[in-house]
Design an enzyme around this catalytic site. Structure first.
Site, PDB file in Angstrom:
ATOM      1  NE  ARG A   1      -6.189  -4.713  16.202  1.00  0.00           N
ATOM      2  CZ  ARG A   1      -5.916  -4.538  14.926  1.00  0.00           C
ATOM      3  NH1 ARG A   1      -4.665  -4.363  14.554  1.00  0.00           N
ATOM      4  NH2 ARG A   1      -6.862  -4.558  14.028  1.00  0.00           N
TER       5      ARG A   1
ATOM      6  CG  LEU B   1      -2.181  -0.796   1.105  1.00  0.00           C
ATOM      7  CD1 LEU B   1      -2.983  -0.672   2.385  1.00  0.00           C
ATOM      8  CD2 LEU B   1      -2.997  -0.335  -0.084  1.00  0.00           C
TER       9      LEU B   1
HETATM   10  C1  LIG Z   1      -3.822 -10.617   8.326  1.00  0.00           C
HETATM   11  C2  LIG Z   1      -3.692  -9.140   8.470  1.00  0.00           C
HETATM   12  C3  LIG Z   1      -4.809  -8.322   8.457  1.00  0.00           C
HETATM   13  C4  LIG Z   1      -4.690  -6.948   8.568  1.00  0.00           C
HETATM   14  N1  LIG Z   1      -5.817  -6.193   8.576  1.00  0.00           N
HETATM   15  C5  LIG Z   1      -5.703  -4.853   8.666  1.00  0.00           C
HETATM   16  C6  LIG Z   1      -6.869  -4.030   8.639  1.00  0.00           C
HETATM   17  O1  LIG Z   1      -7.995  -4.510   8.523  1.00  0.00           O
HETATM   18  N2  LIG Z   1      -6.706  -2.702   8.718  1.00  0.00           N
HETATM   19  C7  LIG Z   1      -5.481  -2.119   8.822  1.00  0.00           C
HETATM   20  O2  LIG Z   1      -5.403  -0.901   8.861  1.00  0.00           O
HETATM   21  N3  LIG Z   1      -4.367  -2.877   8.841  1.00  0.00           N
HETATM   22  C8  LIG Z   1      -4.436  -4.223   8.772  1.00  0.00           C
HETATM   23  N4  LIG Z   1      -3.295  -4.988   8.802  1.00  0.00           N
HETATM   24  C9  LIG Z   1      -1.990  -4.337   8.781  1.00  0.00           C
HETATM   25  C10 LIG Z   1      -1.642  -3.858   7.375  1.00  0.00           C
HETATM   26  O3  LIG Z   1      -2.114  -4.777   6.431  1.00  0.00           O
HETATM   27  C11 LIG Z   1      -0.164  -3.674   7.124  1.00  0.00           C
HETATM   28  O4  LIG Z   1       0.424  -3.015   8.178  1.00  0.00           O
HETATM   29  C12 LIG Z   1       0.083  -2.855   5.876  1.00  0.00           C
HETATM   30  O5  LIG Z   1      -0.630  -3.400   4.800  1.00  0.00           O
HETATM   31  C13 LIG Z   1       1.541  -2.745   5.520  1.00  0.00           C
HETATM   32  O6  LIG Z   1       1.662  -2.094   4.281  1.00  0.00           O
HETATM   33  P1  LIG Z   1       3.077  -1.684   3.729  1.00  0.00           P
HETATM   34  O7  LIG Z   1       2.847  -1.062   2.396  1.00  0.00           O
HETATM   35  O8  LIG Z   1       3.799  -0.884   4.728  1.00  0.00           O
HETATM   36  O9  LIG Z   1       3.899  -3.041   3.573  1.00  0.00           O
HETATM   37  P2  LIG Z   1       3.601  -4.409   2.769  1.00  0.00           P
HETATM   38  O10 LIG Z   1       2.248  -4.497   2.240  1.00  0.00           O
HETATM   39  O11 LIG Z   1       4.105  -5.495   3.648  1.00  0.00           O
HETATM   40  O12 LIG Z   1       4.539  -4.299   1.508  1.00  0.00           O
HETATM   41  C14 LIG Z   1       5.919  -4.487   1.576  1.00  0.00           C
HETATM   42  C15 LIG Z   1       6.462  -4.411   0.171  1.00  0.00           C
HETATM   43  O13 LIG Z   1       7.875  -4.363   0.249  1.00  0.00           O
HETATM   44  C16 LIG Z   1       8.444  -5.314  -0.606  1.00  0.00           C
HETATM   45  N5  LIG Z   1       9.748  -5.642  -0.031  1.00  0.00           N
HETATM   46  C17 LIG Z   1      10.059  -5.936   1.261  1.00  0.00           C
HETATM   47  N6  LIG Z   1      11.392  -6.101   1.394  1.00  0.00           N
HETATM   48  C18 LIG Z   1      11.915  -5.902   0.171  1.00  0.00           C
HETATM   49  C19 LIG Z   1      13.248  -5.945  -0.335  1.00  0.00           C
HETATM   50  N7  LIG Z   1      14.305  -6.192   0.445  1.00  0.00           N
HETATM   51  N8  LIG Z   1      13.431  -5.718  -1.656  1.00  0.00           N
HETATM   52  C20 LIG Z   1      12.368  -5.464  -2.486  1.00  0.00           C
HETATM   53  N9  LIG Z   1      11.100  -5.404  -2.048  1.00  0.00           N
HETATM   54  C21 LIG Z   1      10.891  -5.612  -0.734  1.00  0.00           C
HETATM   55  C22 LIG Z   1       7.439  -6.417  -0.716  1.00  0.00           C
HETATM   56  O14 LIG Z   1       7.638  -7.131  -1.896  1.00  0.00           O
HETATM   57  C23 LIG Z   1       6.136  -5.613  -0.718  1.00  0.00           C
HETATM   58  O15 LIG Z   1       5.894  -5.135  -2.021  1.00  0.00           O
HETATM   59  C24 LIG Z   1      -3.416  -6.372   8.707  1.00  0.00           C
HETATM   60  C25 LIG Z   1      -2.288  -7.177   8.727  1.00  0.00           C
HETATM   61  C26 LIG Z   1      -2.423  -8.558   8.646  1.00  0.00           C
HETATM   62  C27 LIG Z   1      -1.210  -9.408   8.810  1.00  0.00           C
END
Ligand SMILES: Cc1cc2nc3c(=O)[nH]c(=O)nc-3n(C[C@H](O)[C@H](O)[C@H](O)COP(=O)(O)OP(=O)(O)OC[C@H]3O[C@@H](n4cnc5c(N)ncnc54)[C@H](O)[C@@H]3O)c2cc1C
Ligand code: SF4
Ligand code: FES
Lengths: 664, 247
Positions: free
Chosen positions: A337, A43
């Protein structure tokens, strides 16, 4: 090192508006020359890469996944918060801000959190414009539900697949920029290191996972959006690939890691069933809107259930302990939580757990089914006293609300949650800690930014439900597009960087040596076995309840494990091929060091706050005891193999009065 | 339970590949992928190369996992991804055949891992609404009927796994493409460019080497998200609109 959070002057509510109107701008012709690397396309990363591409920057985006659509964000179920006040229930920017600060147990920065609350409403408008199919009411307007820790309904959702729909929205926006040539996408590329030139972040070393080839990529700045590190516990609700490496490699190059011990243990997950288990499944918090949590009052009943001599439905109403409703009458099943998780642990530690392992409590929908059934019968003019009919109608309502979650539960456990209460237990879910960033989301290394779960900025010691999606999209769509400009405006005279300088070549050689040594190791033990052991050490010593003694011991155990890993791990195959075991080995190696830092951080913090519960610091009623005089600071750690150095950023509260959190 | 696994092993895209047979002891509470973990740990213990397979969320939402199990994409149960399949649906003594998706547009990378980037390129061809960040109207400015939003949501639940392609004798990506066209065409925001979207996405589908749709319906039967084939009819309408509507 002094930490400057760069919070703008002025009234809390005006800071962001003033910042935006006074920040330096980068002219369109200059944007085209400025290159930006975005690592991670969940995201936070996908929304950032798409928006920066729209603005005209030259963007390169990286993900280790085969497509941006697979990021862990896809799994988020319950929803996303925004202070729209569509329900007219008294919500406002200030209330969302206040709830987040309080929910985080007063360990986050006021200015960042207020900005988050301000932009929350724009996120919903943006997503609707992209075609995100949010749930609607019969009038065709956006529907809301409530989540833990708050008393208003401000959570927007798309069935139980909110993360999926929001990520697909961001992925589509990103795809559009890829097709327009503004973003170059590198799928199946893993960042192995960050490269600094003259003290500023100027690029990365990436490994093409299909060929094993190491690539050098240069840019004017580097944005990390690489997610959280919950997998340090091995078993968690995170996707299998989640890891800390991008952040950790940056820490090894001087970035500070903030509050690493702040971990969220989510109260409603399917309990562990065996030691072959690879991950835990979340049952969305939204279920606590309608589900009631309980255990049997008597240990005998609990035992009978564990031994399958009795079922949940066999226990009479009067013999049940709805412990959250009893202990926290004001919030009941909707306490935050951390509070709900600890209460479940207490119930099970007391011997009242209901899963075969003893670690499980009931989440029961029977009352909700009756309530909805009666109301539906009433509105349809049917017989409200017809038990069978009421149950049927009520079940339908529950199915419409949570059908896919119930189905998921049934698929995993083989039990029908409509007729028997679900069994749940807390599991590691989210990491509030992460790279230290200032108001610009810039780390202490100039030109290195961190967004989404990989930074520490907004949730303090505990995150409220539905706020991670909000933060990820706020950072990506509405914050970084402005704040990165503050850095890049100073860089318009800097020519494009060459990835052929000695800094890049040295970094590449180091990565190669690290990987070669892993595949060249003559050990016998699998990477997985080390990861499992790391997880157990973390869970036992740095989990839901921590003690100074346990943390010291845990740290020693991890150091010993790390030694054993480098001596005895076996990684099949070679460096220069598609090799998933090698990918995993490099990630587990970094998780071990990060796990050690978590122990160090938890040991330093002689207080209980949010998800960090130190048994030595409790109130007489067993609640967390914060120590504001000593610990109202952000712990930002500089890594050292033996003695990590603590830097403190004092938290100043000008608008909120620090209170003991009470949900009673 | 004791099982015999016949697993497709293929070193890389140039290798011809073939089946290898393994004995595995599993428990009925395990998921299919946990059973594969057990197999891999046993191979690693013998210093052999584990079976490469794709997986991430292990809860049926990321679309990574992709095994053809006993001839069926994602195995015997309907509405279930490979990672959601549990061993209690097999019995002691079973032989289980495990293969990758087989389709011209999804070349094998190694063992059970295939390259599905062609799906990304179909989306890049128009699977979005052309709107930039910022300056969008209030989320409630256009009411959308609950049922319409619900139908769009049903289409939008596609996880991009590719089982529809693997199931189709022609290797067509119609269900995947139709799900996206339908999701966006149903929403008033997405209606504006829907003809053009359909045309460009279908053109890319052809270019990527996916086959023609001849209404066999195997895609719908194997889709783990039970995406309805009705969406293909909507895609066809949008497509015809693009050809005759002059969009
Ligand atoms: C089961 C579950 C349900 C959830 N439900 C909710 C909810 O209802 N509401 C809410 O607000 N939050 C919720 N969360 C929390 C939320 O989903 C996450 O905190 C959030 O989506 C994280 O988004 P992000 O973009 O930071 O990271 P991520 O979506 O984890 O994306 C990480 C990205 O980095 C890339 N990446 C990582 N390391 C590297 C690397 N070394 N080299 C290249 N690429 C890399 C991956 O490929 C990926 O594209 C939930 C979490 C879980 C586990
Ligand atoms: S339509 Fe179904 S089978 Fe095809 S990619 Fe989408 S979810 Fe998978
Ligand atoms: S691993 Fe994500 S859908 Fe199966």
């Amino acid at each position: 090192m002094s930490l400057d959070s760069k919070i703008p002057k002025g009234d809390l509510a005006d800071k962001w508006t003033n910042y935006k109107s006074k920040m330096p701008l980068v002219a369109p012709n200059n944007k085209r020359r400025l290159e930006v690397i975005v690592v991670g396309t969940g995201l936070a990363g996908a929304s950032a890469a798409a928006t920066l591409g729209e603005l005209g920057y030259k963007v390169k985006a990286f993900t280790f996944h085969d497509s941006p659509r697979r990021a862990h964000s896809i799994a988020a179920q319950g929803g996303i918060n925004a202070a729209k006040n569509y329900q007219n229930d008294g919500d406002s920017t200030y209330r969302l801000f206040y709830d987040t600060i309080k929910g985080g147990d007063y360990r986050s920065r006021e200015a960042n959190v207020h900005r988050l609350a301000e932009v929350s409403t724009d996120i919903i408008d943006q997503c609707v414009a992209q075609g995100v199919p949010f749930a609607r009411d019969y009038g065709g307007n956006l529907d809301n539900r409530s989540f833990g820790g708050v008393q208003v309904s401000r959570t927007f959702y798309a069935k139980g697949q909110t993360g999926q729909q929001l990520l697909i929205g961001a992925y589509q926006a990103l795809s559009r920029q890829i097709s327009l040539g503004n973003v170059t996408m590198y799928n199946r590329h893993e960042m192995m290191d960050m490269v600094k030139v003259d003290g500023k972040a100027r690029g990365i070393i990436a490994r093409n996972l299909l060929t094993g080839e190491l690539e050098r990529h240069a840019a004017h700045c580097v944005i990390l959006a690489t997610g959280g590190y919950g997998n340090v516990f091995y078993l968690s609700t995170n996707a299998m690939g989640c890891n800390v490496s991008a952040a950790w490699r940056s820490v090894r190059k001087g970035a500070l890691m903030a509050n690493p011990c702040f971990t969220q243990i989510h109260p409603t997950c399917i309990p562990v069933s065996g030691d072959y288990q690879s991950k835990l499944t979340l049952m969305s918090e939204s279920l606590r809107n309608d589900g009631r949590i309980w255990v049997p009052k008597s240990k005998e009943d609990a035992k009978a259930i564990r031994e399958k001599r009795k079922k949940g439905v066999d226990i009479a109403e009067g013999d049940r302990d709805y412990y959250l409703e009893r202990r926290y009458p004001a919030f009941g099943n909707l306490v935050p939580r951390d509070v709900a998780s600890r209460a479940a642990k207490v119930a099970c530690d007391d011997g009242n757990g209901v899963a075969p392992t003893g670690l499980g409590v009931f989440l029961d929908f029977a009352s909700a089914i009756q309530r909805y059934g009666k109301s539906d019968a009433h509105s349809k003019g049917l017989d409200e006293n017809n038990q069978k009919l009421v149950t049927e109608l009520g079940t339908k309502v529950i199915e419409a609300k949570y059908g896919n979650l119930f189905e998921m539960y049934e698929k995993i456990t083989g039990e029908d949650p409509y007729t028997n209460p679900m069994k749940i237990y807390p599991a590691v879910h989210y990491t509030m800690g992460g790279l230290w960033v200032d108001y610009n989301l810039q780390t202490n290394i100039e030109g290195l930014f961190a967004l989404g779960e990989c930074n520490f900025s907004d949730h303090g010691a505990n995150r409220l439900g539905a706020s991670a999606l909000m933060q990820g999209l706020a950072d990506g769509y509405f914050v970084i597009p402005y704040t990165v400009g503050t850095f890049l405006a100073e860089e318009i005279r800097t020519p494009a960087f060459s990835p052929d300088t000695k800094e890049f070549k040295t970094a590449e050689a180091e990565v190669r040596a690290r990987l070669e040594s892993l595949v060249g190791n003559k050990g016998t033990k699998s990477v997985e076995s080390f990861h499992k052991r790391l997880g157990l050490i973390m869970w036992d010593h740095c989990g839901m309840a921590r003690t100074a003694e346990g943390l010291k011991k845990g740290r020693e155990m991890i150091r010993a494990l790390k030694k054993e890993f480098y001596a005895e791990v076996f990684v099949p195959g070679t460096q220069d091929e598609f090799n998933p075991e090698l990918e995993k080995a490099a990630r587990v190696a970094d998780l071990m060091e990060h796990g050690e830092l978590m122990m160090v951080d938890a040991l330093d913090r002689d207080e209980s706050c949010g998800g960090h519960f130190r048994e030595e610091y409790t109130t007489p009623e067993g609640e967390a005891l914060r120590r504001d005089e000593e610990y109202t600071y952000v712990s930002a750690w500089e890594w050292d193999d033996n003695n990590p150095v603590l830097h403190k950023e004092d938290l100043v509260f000008e608008n909120v009065e620090l209170k003991t959190r009470s949900y009673k | 339970m004791k099982l015999k696994l016949k697993v497709w092993r293929q070193q890389n895209n140039k290798d011809k590949g073939g089946f290898q047979t393994y004995d595995v002891v599993a428990e009925e509470h395990m998921s299919f992928l946990e059973m594969m973990d057990v197999l891999n740990e046993s191979l690693i213990a013998k210093q052999e190369t584990p079976v490469a397979f794709e997986h991430d969320c292990r809860e049926g939402i990321c679309g990574s996992c992709n095994m053809v199990i006993n001839g069926r994409p994602h195995g015997p149960n309907s509405g279930t991804t490979t990672c959601q399949l549990h061993m209690r649906f097999f019995k002691d003594g079973d032989t289980i055949v495990v293969e990758p998706w087989r389709s011209r547009a999804f070349p094998v990378i190694k063992d059970l891992v295939v390259n599905r980037s062609s799906f990304d390129r179909i989306i890049q061809a128009g699977g979005y609404i052309s709107v930039n960040t910022g300056g969008t109207p209030d989320g409630n400015s256009i009411p959308i009927e609950k049922d319409v939003a619900g139908e769009a949501m049903d289409a939008a639940t596609c996880i991009g796994c590719g089982a529809c392609v693997a199931a189709c004798p022609n290797g067509s990506a119609m269900l995947f493409t139709a799900a996206k066209v339908s999701h966006l065409a149903l929403m008033p925001q997405g209606k504006v460019e829907s003809n053009r979207r359909a045309k460009n996405m279908v053109a890319t589908m052809d270019k990527e080497g996916f086959g023609m749709c001849s209404n066999i319906g195997a895609c719908e039967a194997e889709c783990p998200k039970e995406i309805s084939i009705d969406h293909i009819a909507r895609l066809n309408r949008e497509y015809v609109g693009s050809v005759f509507g002059g969009a």
